[in-house]
Design an enzyme around this catalytic site. Structure first.
Site, PDB file in Angstrom:
ATOM      1  CG  MET A  25      -4.336 -13.980 -49.943  1.00  0.00           C
ATOM      2  SD  MET A  25      -3.238 -13.637 -48.555  1.00  0.00           S
ATOM      3  CE  MET A  25      -3.948 -14.641 -47.267  1.00  0.00           C
ATOM      4  CG  ASP A  44      -4.042 -19.724 -60.871  1.00  0.00           C
ATOM      5  OD1 ASP A  44      -3.943 -19.025 -59.854  1.00  0.00           O
ATOM      6  OD2 ASP A  44      -4.402 -19.258 -61.986  1.00  0.00           O
ATOM      7  CD  GLU A 100     -12.863 -10.370 -52.371  1.00  0.00           C
ATOM      8  OE1 GLU A 100     -12.354 -11.510 -52.336  1.00  0.00           O
ATOM      9  OE2 GLU A 100     -13.643  -9.956 -51.518  1.00  0.00           O
ATOM     10  CE  LYS A 105     -13.232 -14.362 -53.754  1.00  0.00           C
ATOM     11  NZ  LYS A 105     -12.027 -15.135 -53.520  1.00  0.00           N
ATOM     12  CB  SER A 127     -11.003  -9.295 -48.831  1.00  0.00           C
ATOM     13  OG  SER A 127      -9.759  -9.806 -49.154  1.00  0.00           O
ATOM     14  CG  HIS A 148     -10.213 -12.338 -44.137  1.00  0.00           C
ATOM     15  ND1 HIS A 148     -10.561 -11.075 -43.749  1.00  0.00           N
ATOM     16  CD2 HIS A 148      -9.472 -12.191 -45.249  1.00  0.00           C
ATOM     17  CE1 HIS A 148     -10.050 -10.211 -44.599  1.00  0.00           C
ATOM     18  NE2 HIS A 148      -9.380 -10.863 -45.510  1.00  0.00           N
ATOM     19  CG  ASN A 151       0.297 -11.477 -47.887  1.00  0.00           C
ATOM     20  OD1 ASN A 151       0.954 -12.508 -47.831  1.00  0.00           O
ATOM     21  ND2 ASN A 151       0.584 -10.476 -48.692  1.00  0.00           N
TER      22      ASN A 151
END
Ligand code: NAD
Length: 294
Positions: A25, A44, A100, A105, A127, A148, A151
């Site tokens: 994503m 990242d 996720e 997060k 998600s 949200h 993809n």
């Protein structure tokens, strides 16, 4: 409807997006933003992911432009990459698209929230994790909102926007204006585990995998029936491959934990696939084989 500029609404030339997470994503959202002329800082923790992302972004940008899903008359934004969030302070919006897992997060949002200017929307692409749960880790919970993206984000124009109980008006206005700049259409929903799309889609994919696990039908036949009889565009199992089966399992776990709904407990076939590293399109194999494409 006329769009009224807002104080949290920078002109196109001043927008700078920071994207956290260079996975499926993060790469797609970066392509969407660059293709609309916005500069992106892509962060990242994994340098190898960033290496792969740089070449993936170039390819996807070219493909999306050829397909006409990005504007042809806009100069592509500049891409920068980093393994830390040290430089996010300049961003006019941060999009979080990391693994996720709520703890990861929470930590990332706490960190960026301490670095950005007050008034910068912190947009989570989760998600399933309730937005207010994530907002509790930010310095200013009113700045946290869910968007949200699906993809690939540059092909799917509709975006589910999740307003947490503490999400502020300024944040809603800023995210609306950003989505307009990205030529996306927003549908705003209330905060809940999995919101609308994951709450409906992910247990359905879990059931589709369970049907294969029980030997009722093959992977191909499940998808053929769901496509041919029910109009599902790609079939649930091909969709699982597109999402990433590891991400799907993480999302189902969040849903199961928050709702107690046993239909959300990831079935054995999905768990086996993750254990074997058959994660879908991104690993070259999932329910289908993609070796020749990679
Ligand atoms: P992914 O596994 O492909 O990528 C996640 C990336 O996050 C990895 O590159 C990882 O190294 C990185 N990461 C982990 N911790 C980090 C940190 N602290 N800082 C920066 N980077 C970090 O996952 P994905 O499929 O891209 O999913 C990302 C998010 O988007 C998840 O919340 C997922 O639920 C959501 N989402 C996924 C899809 C989909 O179709 N895959 C669709 C909608 C939403």
């Amino acid at each position: 409807m006329t769009h009224v500029p807002h104080k949290a609404d920078p002109p196109r030339t001043e927008r700078r997006i920071a994207v956290l997470g260079a996975g499926v994503m993060g790469v797609g959202i970066t392509v969407l933003a660059l293709g609309h002329g916005l500069p992106v800082l892509l962060v990242d923790v994994d340098e190898q992911r960033l290496d792969r992302a740089r070449s993936g972004i170039e390819q996807e940008l070219r493909m999306a432009q050829i397909m006409g899903s990005l504007p042809a008359d806009v100069t592509t934004g500049r891409l920068e990459t980093a393994t830390t969030t040290d430089a996010v302070g300049d961003a006019t919006a941060v999009v979080e698209a990391i693994t996720e897992i709520a703890e990861l997060k929470a930590k990332a949002l706490a960190e960026v929230s301490a670095r950005v200017r007050p008034g910068t929307p912190l947009i989570s692409n989760t998600s399933s994790i309730p937005i207010d749960e994530l907002a509790g880790h930010a310095e200013r919970p009113a700045e946290v909102v869910g968007t949200h993206f699906m993809n690939p984000p540059y092909l799917i124009r509709t975006v589910e926007v999740i307003r947490g109980v503490r999400t502020g008006e300024d944040t809603m206005a800023a995210v609306g204006s950003l989505l307009t700049a990205l030529d996306r259409r927003q549908v705003v929903v209330r905060d809940a585990p999995g919101f609308v799309t994951s709450r409906v889609l992910h247990p359905m994919i879990n059931d589709a995998a369970r049907v294969v696990q029980e030997g009722t039908a093959s992977v191909e036949d499940v998808d053929a029936l769901m496509e041919g009889c029910l109009g599902h565009p790609t079939g649930p199992l091909r969709t699982a491959d597109l999402i990433g089966i590891d991400n799907l399992v993480d999302s189902l776990r969040v849903l199961h934990q928050h709702t107690g709904d046993d239909g959300c407990r990831p079935c054995d076939l999905l768990l086996d696939k993750v254990e074997r590293g058959e994660l879908g399109r991104k690993s070259g194999r999932g329910f289908y084989d993609y070796q020749e494409e990679n």
